[in-house]
Design an enzyme around this catalytic site. Structure first.
Site, PDB file in Angstrom:
ATOM      1  N   ASP A 151       9.485  56.535   8.932  1.00 37.75           N
ATOM      2  CA  ASP A 151       8.649  56.912   9.023  1.00 37.75           C
ATOM      3  C   ASP A 151       8.324  55.575  10.163  1.00 37.75           C
ATOM      4  OD1 ASP A 151       8.395  59.354   7.746  1.00 37.75           O
ATOM      5  OD2 ASP A 151       5.946  59.533   7.700  1.00 37.75           O
ATOM      6  N   ASP A 158      11.566  43.438   3.069  1.00 38.04           N
ATOM      7  CA  ASP A 158      10.144  43.694   4.223  1.00 38.04           C
ATOM      8  C   ASP A 158      10.385  42.988   5.126  1.00 38.04           C
ATOM      9  OD1 ASP A 158      11.677  41.744   2.364  1.00 38.04           O
ATOM     10  OD2 ASP A 158       9.765  40.142   1.492  1.00 38.04           O
ATOM     11  N   ASP A 214      13.039  55.635   2.998  1.00 37.80           N
ATOM     12  CA  ASP A 214      11.370  56.127   3.501  1.00 37.80           C
ATOM     13  C   ASP A 214      10.694  56.106   4.251  1.00 37.80           C
ATOM     14  OD1 ASP A 214      10.302  59.138   3.088  1.00 37.80           O
ATOM     15  OD2 ASP A 214       8.585  58.411   1.342  1.00 37.80           O
ATOM     16  N   LYS A 231      16.629  44.280  -1.870  1.00 39.61           N
ATOM     17  CA  LYS A 231      15.108  43.691  -2.617  1.00 39.61           C
ATOM     18  C   LYS A 231      16.108  42.676  -3.178  1.00 39.61           C
ATOM     19  CE  LYS A 231      11.072  41.709  -2.174  1.00 39.61           C
ATOM     20  NZ  LYS A 231      10.826  40.736  -1.074  1.00 39.61           N
ATOM     21  N   TYR A 284      13.319  58.577  -6.820  1.00 39.34           N
ATOM     22  CA  TYR A 284      13.127  59.469  -6.430  1.00 39.34           C
ATOM     23  C   TYR A 284      13.460  60.448  -7.762  1.00 39.34           C
ATOM     24  CZ  TYR A 284      11.373  59.493  -1.682  1.00 39.34           C
ATOM     25  OH  TYR A 284      10.615  59.329  -1.094  1.00 39.34           O
TER      26      TYR A 284
END
Ligand code: NAD
Ligand code: IPM
Ligand code: MN
Length: 350
Positions: free
Chosen positions: A246, A218, A242, A185, A139
């Site tokens: 959601d 994942d 983020d 990850k 970001y």
């Protein structure tokens, strides 16, 4: 008289922020409110999505209550140079406040399992706190470019950035079940290798009472909806947080049930996690629960008024039982739901 800066922003932002302010006024009549511009509407009015006047107003604010920013996909705002876009205003605001830790609770209140699309036995009792790093990663890294047929962004973290948000997660876990899952990850990314190493080292050094494990992002995307009760506190970097938050909104039943608190160096920033919902903006039907629960987080974390925060959260749970909004399969519009919250707080409805 604590000063609250409100930044309603774009789309449904003004609708849900107005509801949250109404509830705050009832429960904490001593608060003062000062409204300022942010996002696309701020660009239209002042040529800047985070105008200097808004920046100046933060100096003596005790807390900041944000609505939402951004326009529909075809909005002219999306063709502006990136620093002028509504979303850049929000990122600049987070940076200006030094809010590096974004707390996103995911909770299914007793008796509200029916609002979840998950089987009741999976939804029952879910209580997760996602701690999202908010000032780093892809970001904010300035090593970024789009040039012809090539573009890149850079995911970079430093040990101090990882440690400060991990401390926040360990601190939160100490008041909960004492379990932290760090999500990365590390099987592919060096930046995740550093993240994992530093979170583990901090735990071993300063938080031996916390049970820490590491999972790949994942896999968490699958497990958070198929077995949500396995999680207590989740800590992760900006972009993963983020996306996962959601996704986690599916558990309580709607993005409209997901509040947040962004904490760090100075005044806290409190905002629903959802966007400006251009598809329903201006219709008076947005679910204000996430904004109202963000106001409760403002009272708890920003002003240390837990009793008032609990009062709001209890009232929201009652209102969700009596008057569910449309995103939850009910009929209530924003006004009806807000009235139900005010009524549940023992306030006469005007
Ligand atoms: P969104 O969160 O605005 O909407 C996704 C879906 O959820 C839509 O169908 C919307 O109607 C619904 N929804 C969201 N909040 C709701 C609520 N309170 N009540 C009822 N329904 C609700 O995501 P999007 O459509 O991808 O993004 C729209 C704009 O919002 C974009 O410009 C994006 O950049 C911006 N955005 C801003 C924020 C923020 O201000 N914090 C967060 C996310 C997206
Ligand atoms: C959120 C939003 C923002 C983010 C955007 C609008 C900049 O999606 O608050 O979750 O990605 O942080
Ligand atoms: Mn988001």
């Amino acid at each position: 008289m604590p000063k609250i800066v409100t930044l309603p922003g774009d789309g449904i932002g003004p609708e849900v922020t107005a509801a949250a302010v109404e509830v705050l006024r009832e429960v904490a009549p001593d608060l003062t409110f000062e409204e300022h511009a942010i996002g696309g509407m701020a660009y239209d009015a002042h040529g800047d999505p985070f105008p200097q006047r808004t920046r100046d107003a933060l100096a003596d604010a005790d807390a900041v209550l944000l609505g939402t920013v951004g326009g529909p996909q075809n909005s002219p705002w999306n063709s502006l140079p990136r620093p002028m876009r509504p979303e850049s205003g929000l990122l600049a605001l987070r940076k200006a406040l030094g809010c590096y830790a974004n707390l996103r609770p995911v909770r299914v209140q007793p008796g509200l399992e029916h609002l979840s699309p998950l089987k009741p036995e999976l939804a029952r009792g879910v209580d997760i706190l996602i701690v999202r790093e908010l000032l780093g990663g892809v970001y904010f890294d300035q090593d970024r470019k789009i040039d012809g047929d090539t573009a890149y962004n850079t995911m970079r973290y430093t040990t101090p950035e990882v440690e400060r948000v991990a401390r926040m997660a360990f601190w939160a876990a100490e008041q909960r079940k004492g379990r932290v899952t760090s999500v990365d990850k590390a099987n592919v990314l060096e930046v995740s290798e550093l993240w994992r190493r530093d979170v583990q080292a901090l735990r071993d050094r300063d938080y031996r009472n916390i049970h820490l494990n590491h999972e790949y992002v994942d896999s968490v995307a699958m497990l958070i909806v198929s077995d949500p009760s396995r999680y207590d506190v989740i800590v992760t970097e900006n972009l993963f947080g983020d996306i996962l938050s959601d996704l986690a909104a599916v558990i309580p039943g709607s993005l409209g049930l997901m509040p947040s608190a962004s904490l760090g160096d100075g005044a806290g920033l409190f905002e629903p996690i959802h966007g400006s919902a251009p598809d329903i903006a201006g219709k008076g039907i947005a679910n204000p629960a996430a904004a109202i629960m963000s106001a409760a987080m403002l009272l708890r974390h920003g002003l240390k008024r837990s009793d008032a925060a609990n009062q709001i959260e209890r009232a929201v749970a009652l209102a969700l039982r009596e008057e569910p909004t449309r995103d939850l399969g009910g009929k209530a519009d924003t006004r009806t739901f807000t009235n139900a919250v005010l009524e549940a707080m023992g306030t006469p409805v005007g």
